[in-house]
Design an enzyme around this catalytic site. Sequence first.
Site, mmCIF file in Angstrom:
data_model
loop_
_atom_site.group_PDB
_atom_site.id
_atom_site.type_symbol
_atom_site.label_atom_id
_atom_site.label_comp_id
_atom_site.label_asym_id
_atom_site.label_seq_id
_atom_site.Cartn_x
_atom_site.Cartn_y
_atom_site.Cartn_z
ATOM 1 N N ASP A 96 23.040 20.042 38.659
ATOM 2 C CA ASP A 96 23.905 21.553 37.318
ATOM 3 C C ASP A 96 23.679 20.845 35.827
ATOM 4 O O ASP A 96 23.605 19.575 35.484
ATOM 5 C CB ASP A 96 25.440 20.424 37.524
ATOM 6 C CG ASP A 96 26.235 21.072 38.389
ATOM 7 O OD1 ASP A 96 26.290 22.476 39.650
ATOM 8 O OD2 ASP A 96 25.782 19.591 39.236
ATOM 9 N N ASP A 129 49.470 26.214 37.821
ATOM 10 C CA ASP A 129 49.087 26.611 35.966
ATOM 11 C C ASP A 129 49.659 27.952 36.547
ATOM 12 O O ASP A 129 50.627 29.234 36.473
ATOM 13 C CB ASP A 129 47.821 25.773 36.451
ATOM 14 C CG ASP A 129 47.221 25.769 34.713
ATOM 15 O OD1 ASP A 129 47.103 25.883 34.021
ATOM 16 O OD2 ASP A 129 47.519 24.027 34.974
ATOM 17 N N ASP A 150 50.854 33.840 43.357
ATOM 18 C CA ASP A 150 51.167 34.605 41.515
ATOM 19 C C ASP A 150 52.806 34.949 41.975
ATOM 20 O O ASP A 150 53.071 35.289 42.682
ATOM 21 C CB ASP A 150 51.226 35.572 41.456
ATOM 22 C CG ASP A 150 50.669 35.930 40.259
ATOM 23 O OD1 ASP A 150 52.225 35.704 39.735
ATOM 24 O OD2 ASP A 150 49.789 36.416 39.628
ATOM 25 N N HIS A 166 43.677 28.597 30.673
ATOM 26 C CA HIS A 166 44.214 26.841 31.412
ATOM 27 C C HIS A 166 43.733 25.927 32.847
ATOM 28 O O HIS A 166 43.140 25.801 33.226
ATOM 29 C CB HIS A 166 45.764 26.464 31.227
ATOM 30 C CG HIS A 166 46.201 25.221 30.980
ATOM 31 N ND1 HIS A 166 46.889 24.074 32.262
ATOM 32 C CD2 HIS A 166 45.549 24.275 30.178
ATOM 33 C CE1 HIS A 166 47.272 23.203 31.484
ATOM 34 N NE2 HIS A 166 46.681 23.294 30.530
ATOM 35 N N ILE A 184 28.326 23.676 35.294
ATOM 36 C CA ILE A 184 29.132 21.461 35.729
ATOM 37 C C ILE A 184 29.077 21.433 37.033
ATOM 38 O O ILE A 184 28.672 22.605 38.021
ATOM 39 C CB ILE A 184 30.283 22.205 35.314
ATOM 40 C CG1 ILE A 184 31.611 22.644 35.887
ATOM 41 C CG2 ILE A 184 30.224 21.959 32.888
ATOM 42 C CD1 ILE A 184 32.904 22.703 35.063
ATOM 43 N N SER A 337 46.277 17.849 29.710
ATOM 44 C CA SER A 337 46.583 18.896 30.671
ATOM 45 C C SER A 337 44.443 18.158 31.627
ATOM 46 O O SER A 337 44.613 18.907 32.858
ATOM 47 C CB SER A 337 45.790 20.454 30.346
ATOM 48 O OG SER A 337 47.448 20.435 29.874
#
Length: 538
Positions: A96, A129, A150, A166, A184, A337
């Site tokens: 990557d 989250d 949800d 987040h 990544i 976090s």
Amino acid sequence: MITNNIIRFLGACILLCCASNVAGDFIISPAAVDRVIVQYANLNATRGRNGLRGLEVVPLNEEDTVQQAMSRLESLPEVLHVEPDYMVEALAIPNDNRWPLQWGLHAITAEKAWDFSTGSRDVTVCVIDSGVDITHPELKDNMHPTLGYDTFTQKALVQGNDFNGHGSHVAGIVAAIGNNTAGISGLNWKSSILGCKFLDADGVGYMSGILSCIDYCVKANATISVNSYTLQGLNRRFSILKDAIEQAGAQDHLFVAAAGNSGQNNDLDTNPSFPAAFDLPNIISVAAMEAGEDANSPPKLAPYSNYGVSTTHIAAPGSNILSTWPPSMLAYLSGTSMACPHVAGAAALLRAATNGKLSNRQIKSIILQTARNMTELKGAVSTGMLDLDAAMQSAILLSQIPPILSPAPAPTPAPAPIVKANPLKQQGTLTIVLEIPGTSCQAFIRAVQPTYASAFRTVAAVDRAVKIRSVKNTCRAPSLSHTDPLLQFTHTIQFRQGLPSAMNKIQAALTDGSVAQLVEKRRKKTPFIFRSFTIAAA
């Protein structure tokens, strides 16, 4: 009340950058195999010029195929196993294009752990989250088939559900697709990310939403959850949230929690951050580290990170962490976090590498026991900094140890019928017949009979009214043709007085095992155990 406990996420955005949409696969491609590896039964043997303990690399003959060579070599009595000596074109380091910027994965030696495993779709990690960008090019192929839940709509996650970003950032640390030439790499190149949204666009939610998410994650068979949020004002000992986490632990669910960003000691009762400060066996509480001043300096505890030797178990990279961000972008965030999903991702990778052979309690223990001791963390956490390579090697080793099976308890046979004596008769003869597994009367008599006889006399003589005239012992061996041979050992005790009392005591002793215990105490070894007994008085 539950609705008064407001939760805020633990990250701060620093920089956004675009992510490419190029896809790819991690491939270890064996070239044309021209040799095999032979493992010998004598593992201490060293063969050939390779110097490998118990192993030898053997080139193929021109006329041999790989399978022919393997079959021929495995037929040799000294050979234990043969397999191709594959040529690997690349080590387990992702290609990557932003991999060099991921200092956190380098710091925890992720690239060495990837030589053992790069993850598995069979391991489900629940991200509790703000939701997850389910169409992000670095995440979409690692999403769980059901995507997630949800708590606001009480429906499945849909495209564009993460209004805050987040949760998507956390998910990318755990399992951004690795080795696809773009963006990544997550700790797990492949995994099953299950999102559960309880934080809104401002990163604020309620404890009731967490409870819904924990319930959802456990029912969906997610074995690990990432919890990058904190609450204040809860009771350390009694809480609905604590109960929910504990119940999840009963289902072998590992709950990884961020320690908090207040720079305070969670060990103190002034204002600890929960759920990280709960003392539960299925919680791992994670502090954040930042990179050293230069390449030669070790990471150190981030100044904003909460800590506590009793309540904070381990530290992991948390500052300037590059990960996924909606829509289809990358972003740097800092906070506990970001440290939390490093540990959750590590747990998922260990679970994948060991094919689920280890429980999450074992995985937690391995992660903590292999943490790297650092002077920078002394007095801040109970262990050290996450060391994924050391944890991986320990987990692989432990998973290869066969389990110790407890022997099944021997069945307890029902005693033979008991013939009661005439309670009015104070003298007479008491006959006790024991059936004992075995074939040799001589062996039994030499080893145990004197002690048994003494034991019966002792039991009977407790009452001063009992007087014994004589004791006679006989033994009858079974036929060798019996499939379950039993010796028949007979005690004949003549009483001058006290026969009823003695009989009751002996009967009770045979029933509750007192005679056997007395023999064991006197002999200091395990006695012969009788299968059944009969008492008759005359």
